[in-house]
Enzyme design. Structure first.
Site, PDB file in Angstrom:
ATOM      1  N   ARG A 120      -2.493   2.673  -2.701  1.00  0.00           N
ATOM      2  CA  ARG A 120      -3.910   3.004  -2.884  1.00  0.00           C
ATOM      3  C   ARG A 120      -3.745   4.569  -4.094  1.00  0.00           C
ATOM      4  O   ARG A 120      -2.723   5.141  -3.913  1.00  0.00           O
ATOM      5  CB  ARG A 120      -4.420   3.484  -1.603  1.00  0.00           C
ATOM      6  N   TYR A 132      -3.928  -3.898  -6.035  1.00  0.00           N
ATOM      7  CA  TYR A 132      -3.434  -3.435  -4.691  1.00  0.00           C
ATOM      8  C   TYR A 132      -4.418  -3.583  -3.571  1.00  0.00           C
ATOM      9  O   TYR A 132      -5.470  -3.223  -3.705  1.00  0.00           O
ATOM     10  CB  TYR A 132      -2.790  -2.083  -4.826  1.00  0.00           C
ATOM     11  N   GLY A 133      -3.980  -3.876  -2.359  1.00  0.00           N
ATOM     12  CA  GLY A 133      -4.637  -4.186  -0.955  1.00  0.00           C
ATOM     13  C   GLY A 133      -5.784  -3.097  -0.982  1.00  0.00           C
ATOM     14  O   GLY A 133      -7.195  -3.484  -1.283  1.00  0.00           O
ATOM     15  N   LYS A 155     -10.631  -1.231   3.412  1.00  0.00           N
ATOM     16  CA  LYS A 155     -10.938   0.190   3.213  1.00  0.00           C
ATOM     17  C   LYS A 155     -12.408   0.728   2.885  1.00  0.00           C
ATOM     18  O   LYS A 155     -13.141   1.331   3.071  1.00  0.00           O
ATOM     19  CB  LYS A 155      -9.751   0.885   2.693  1.00  0.00           C
ATOM     20  N   HIS A 185     -10.348   4.251  11.437  1.00  0.00           N
ATOM     21  CA  HIS A 185      -8.990   3.620  10.773  1.00  0.00           C
ATOM     22  C   HIS A 185      -8.130   3.559  12.260  1.00  0.00           C
ATOM     23  O   HIS A 185      -7.432   4.333  12.560  1.00  0.00           O
ATOM     24  CB  HIS A 185      -8.652   4.807  10.102  1.00  0.00           C
ATOM     25  N   SER A 200      -1.909   5.921   7.289  1.00  0.00           N
ATOM     26  CA  SER A 200      -1.454   4.569   6.860  1.00  0.00           C
ATOM     27  C   SER A 200      -0.141   4.820   6.718  1.00  0.00           C
ATOM     28  O   SER A 200       0.574   5.959   6.470  1.00  0.00           O
ATOM     29  CB  SER A 200      -1.945   4.482   5.226  1.00  0.00           C
ATOM     30  N   CYS A 217       2.131   5.034   9.305  1.00  0.00           N
ATOM     31  CA  CYS A 217       2.614   5.646  10.343  1.00  0.00           C
ATOM     32  C   CYS A 217       3.120   4.811  11.672  1.00  0.00           C
ATOM     33  O   CYS A 217       3.180   5.329  12.921  1.00  0.00           O
ATOM     34  CB  CYS A 217       1.809   6.924  10.940  1.00  0.00           C
ATOM     35  N   THR A 220       0.718  -0.844  12.888  1.00  0.00           N
ATOM     36  CA  THR A 220       1.056  -2.241  13.235  1.00  0.00           C
ATOM     37  C   THR A 220       2.049  -2.700  14.310  1.00  0.00           C
ATOM     38  O   THR A 220       1.916  -3.395  15.014  1.00  0.00           O
ATOM     39  CB  THR A 220       1.348  -3.050  11.709  1.00  0.00           C
ATOM     40  N   ASP A 231      -5.732  -2.070  12.228  1.00  0.00           N
ATOM     41  CA  ASP A 231      -5.999  -1.053  11.317  1.00  0.00           C
ATOM     42  C   ASP A 231      -7.606  -0.574  11.237  1.00  0.00           C
ATOM     43  O   ASP A 231      -7.739   0.476  10.890  1.00  0.00           O
ATOM     44  CB  ASP A 231      -5.929  -1.731   9.873  1.00  0.00           C
ATOM     45  N   ASN A 263       6.433   0.717  -0.383  1.00  0.00           N
ATOM     46  CA  ASN A 263       4.958   0.382   0.228  1.00  0.00           C
ATOM     47  C   ASN A 263       4.712  -1.311  -0.073  1.00  0.00           C
ATOM     48  O   ASN A 263       3.559  -1.568  -0.098  1.00  0.00           O
ATOM     49  CB  ASN A 263       3.984   1.094  -0.603  1.00  0.00           C
ATOM     50  N   ARG A 289       4.577  -4.887   1.063  1.00  0.00           N
ATOM     51  CA  ARG A 289       3.485  -5.269   2.212  1.00  0.00           C
ATOM     52  C   ARG A 289       3.605  -6.792   2.429  1.00  0.00           C
ATOM     53  O   ARG A 289       4.145  -7.613   1.759  1.00  0.00           O
ATOM     54  CB  ARG A 289       2.008  -4.981   1.800  1.00  0.00           C
TER      55      ARG A 289
HETATM   56  O1  SAT Z   1      -3.652  -0.391   1.348  1.00  0.00           O
HETATM   57  S1  SAT Z   1      -4.321  -0.252   2.320  1.00  0.00           S
HETATM   58  O2  SAT Z   1      -5.503   0.882   2.228  1.00  0.00           O
HETATM   59  O3  SAT Z   1      -5.142  -1.472   2.582  1.00  0.00           O
HETATM   60  C1  SAT Z   1      -3.725   0.172   3.842  1.00  0.00           C
HETATM   61  C2  SAT Z   1      -3.407   1.467   4.097  1.00  0.00           C
HETATM   62  O4  SAT Z   1      -2.976   2.142   3.419  1.00  0.00           O
HETATM   63  O5  SAT Z   1      -3.824   1.816   5.372  1.00  0.00           O
HETATM   64 MN    MN Z   2      -4.676   1.603   7.349  1.00  0.00          MN
END
Ligand code: SAT
Ligand code: MN
Length: 591
Positions: A72, A200-201, A209, A229, A251, A253, A256, A276, A371, A373
């Site tokens: 992010r 990116y995610g 998010k 969150h 994020s 930490c 999951t 999440d 990072n 995933r």
């Molecule tokens: O990349 S995401 O924001 O979806 C995951 C995270 O950083 O918590």
């Molecule tokens: Mn997250």
């Protein structure tokens, strides 16, 4: 023409894709898109997907991102309220009209040569009064497939939206990946997110998010609920009773790992609902109820193993109806399996790094991106709660706030009343991780783990938490946890992972009034006799250090918290100042 069709047509006129394709969310369609992502579609000059070993990782695919597009980008993320103060010191702000003008220029023709995928999806169960119908447009199949895993994507959503114009809108294009032309813009009043330049995610899966936290937190402020969150999970005790809790951690930490923890204590079991995001509503019964608006896990791969998170490893090997994606992991070339640092077993002799180059282990470089995933469906998770698809959600008895603090913070602390609980959440801090592009390991305040995700002024957000408390007849108890405290040699004092059940056990024992607690200036901590240590090899000194509240450290902490609040000026609620002043007094500080 419906308002939805008109909106899609307008966006296509601006972005100029070669083709517009409406997704139906079917399994057959996912296979087709993946096939074309492997054979025809290209991102940054290479295939979107590579097939992995389906004998060991069924239905799994590898995706390699553009090298600059790995996390992010908080500095390129803007919340565009009409005035800056509403966005607050916690957000980058741009005037909505100026932001749209900038985005129109960057988006003109940005989908040329590509397909525009129209993704109809629900956040939340379709029968839930709390769910939202959404549409995202994107020009890359990786995002389309990821959204199908992470959300309930079906063509029924188009019918649900019908003639309405107030659906949640997301417009996404990978652009040309130029970081100077990368923006993630939020327009909270219009329920609209506009993102360009990243796949990116958190920048590109706009239901996550961007909508389910930043925009939803704003809707929650208006409507009287909370978008958080947070992990949601059930903790089953040896008598078979399940207590539901939520837990907010920044994020990367360990959310999951926590959400599907395998208990080290016999008789206890975790039921997973989410890892999440939690949408929290006050029920008619005066309890706090939680739903997970998502249906997938987008978790950090490095460090995930049969030792740290066996249930995630099992989840990753169960892809049948939904594909499982690996992004920026390394590849074991001999077995065609994904690999990352911290996985079980030896590092492969013959591996490609996250960019596909031959990995030289002796170089000291990481093979997987820190990072990197995985994206996997919750329906593959062996610990998925039977309540997962309950449209009402689950009633929450405890809320946990965490962060990564190598110093200062005890393993677990309980708040004393709702006002003190909100103060406890608001003062959280954490060392930064690879989940966002910034320097790693720097302490920053991250209230309720929401600093990068609160879609409005954080001071107003604290006020909203205080207000929600007034409506709760049976409020959850609130705790802070810290698994990451270290000794003077920098070694972790607490074993973490499956052993964290010991902390959760104390929390549910408190909820069920089974144990007392000891008062300190910062809240309540366990009496050691109530804290289960059977089978754990931990020294008395380590344990004392884990629960230590060092007045000198906390005086410094209180000063730091005060500095943080000052950034929000007069908007910080007076109740929060009262709590800070009371903490300072207990620590013998002048006001
Ligand atoms: O990349 S995401 O924001 O979806 C995951 C995270 O950083 O918590
Ligand atoms: Mn997250």
């Amino acid at each position: 023409m419906t308002p939805l069709e008109r909106w899609v047509e307008e966006q296509a006129a601006l972005t100029k894709p070669d083709k517009v394709y409406w997704c139906d969310g079917s399994e057959e369609e996912a296979h087709r898109l993946i096939e074309s992502g492997m054979k025809e579609e290209r991102v940054a000059g290479r295939p979107v997907f590579y097939e992995l070993n389906h004998a060991t990782f069924p239905n799994s695919y590898l995706h390699r991102s553009h090298p600059t597009d790995v996390a992010r980008t908080e500095h390129l993320t803007f919340v565009c309220h009409p005035d800056r103060e509403t966005a607050g010191a916690n957000n980058n702000w741009m005037d909505p009209e100026e932001a749209k003008e900038k985005m129109r220029k960057l988006s003109d023709g940005c989908m040329r040569g590509r397909t525009m995928y129209v993704l109809p999806y629900m956040m939340g169960h379709p029968d839930s009064p709390y769910s939202k119908a959404c549409i995202q447009l994107t020009d890359v199949s990786y995002v389309a497939i990821s959204m199908r895993i992470m959300t309930r994507m079906t063509k029924d959503v188009v019918g649900k939206i019908g003639q309405r114009g107030d659906f949640v809108k997301g417009l996404h294009s990978i652009g040309d990946f130029d970081p100077n032309k990368r923006f993630i813009m939020h327009f909270p009043d219009e329920h609209f997110v506009w993102s360009i330049g990243s796949g990116y995610g958190g920048n590109a899966l706009l239901g996550k998010k961007c909508f389910a936290l930043r925009i939803a937190s704003w809707i929650g402020l208006k409507e009287g609920w909370l978008a958080e969150h947070m992990v949601i999970m059930g903790i089953q005790d040896p008598a078979g009773h399940v207590t539901y809790v939520t837990a907010a951690l920044p994020s990367a930490c360990g959310k999951t790992n926590l959400a599907m923890l395998e208990s080290a204590l016999p008789g206890y079991k975790i039921w997973t609902i989410g890892d999440d995001i939690a949408w929290l509503n006050v029920g008619l019964d005066g309890r706090l109820w939680a739903i997970n608006p998502e249906t997938g896990f987008f978790g950090v791969a490095p460090g995930t193993s049969m030792k740290t998170n066996p249930n995630m490893m099992r989840t990753l090997k169960k892809g049948i109806f939904y594909p499982t994606l690996f992004t920026n992991t390394a590849l074991n070339i001999d077995t065609n399996e994904p690999w990352w640092e911290g996985m079980d077993g030896q590092a492969p002799d013959n591996a490609a790094d996250w960019q596909g180059n031959k990995w030289d282990a002796s170089s000291g470089a990481k093979a997987a991106h820190p990072n990197s995933r995985f994206t996997a469906s919750v329906y593959q998770c062996p610990t998925l709660s039977p309540e997962f698809d309950n449209p009402k959600g689950v009633p929450i008895s405890a809320v946990i706030f965490g962060g990564k603090r190598t110093h200062v913070k005890p393993l677990v602390v309980e708040g004393m009343n709702w006002q003190n609980n909100v103060f406890l959440g608001s003062r959280m801090g954490s060392e930064t991780t690879a989940a966002a592009t910034h320097q790693e390991g720097v302490m920053r305040r991250d209230p309720m783990a929401m600093l990068p995700f609160c879609g409005y002024n954080m001071a107003d957000y604290f006020g909203h938490w205080l207000k929600i408390g007034k409506r709760l007849i049976h409020p959850p108890r609130v705790f802070s946890v810290n698994w990451f405290r270290t000794d003077e040699k920098g070694r972790y004092l607490w074993p973490g992972f499956g052993e964290n059940i010991r902390v959760l056990k104390w929390i549910i024992d408190r909820v069920n009034s089974r144990v007392g607690a000891k008062e300190t200036p910062i809240g309540l901590v366990p009496h050691l006799k109530d804290f289960s240590l059977d089978g754990l090899n931990i020294s008395k000194e380590s344990l004392e250090k884990l629960f230590d509240v060092d007045a000198d450290e906390w005086r410094k902490e209180a000063g730091d918290i005060e500095e943080f609040y000052k950034k929000f000026g007069a908007r910080i609620p007076k109740e929060i100042w009262t709590e800070l002043h009371s903490l300072k007094a207990k620590l013998g500080m002048s006001q």
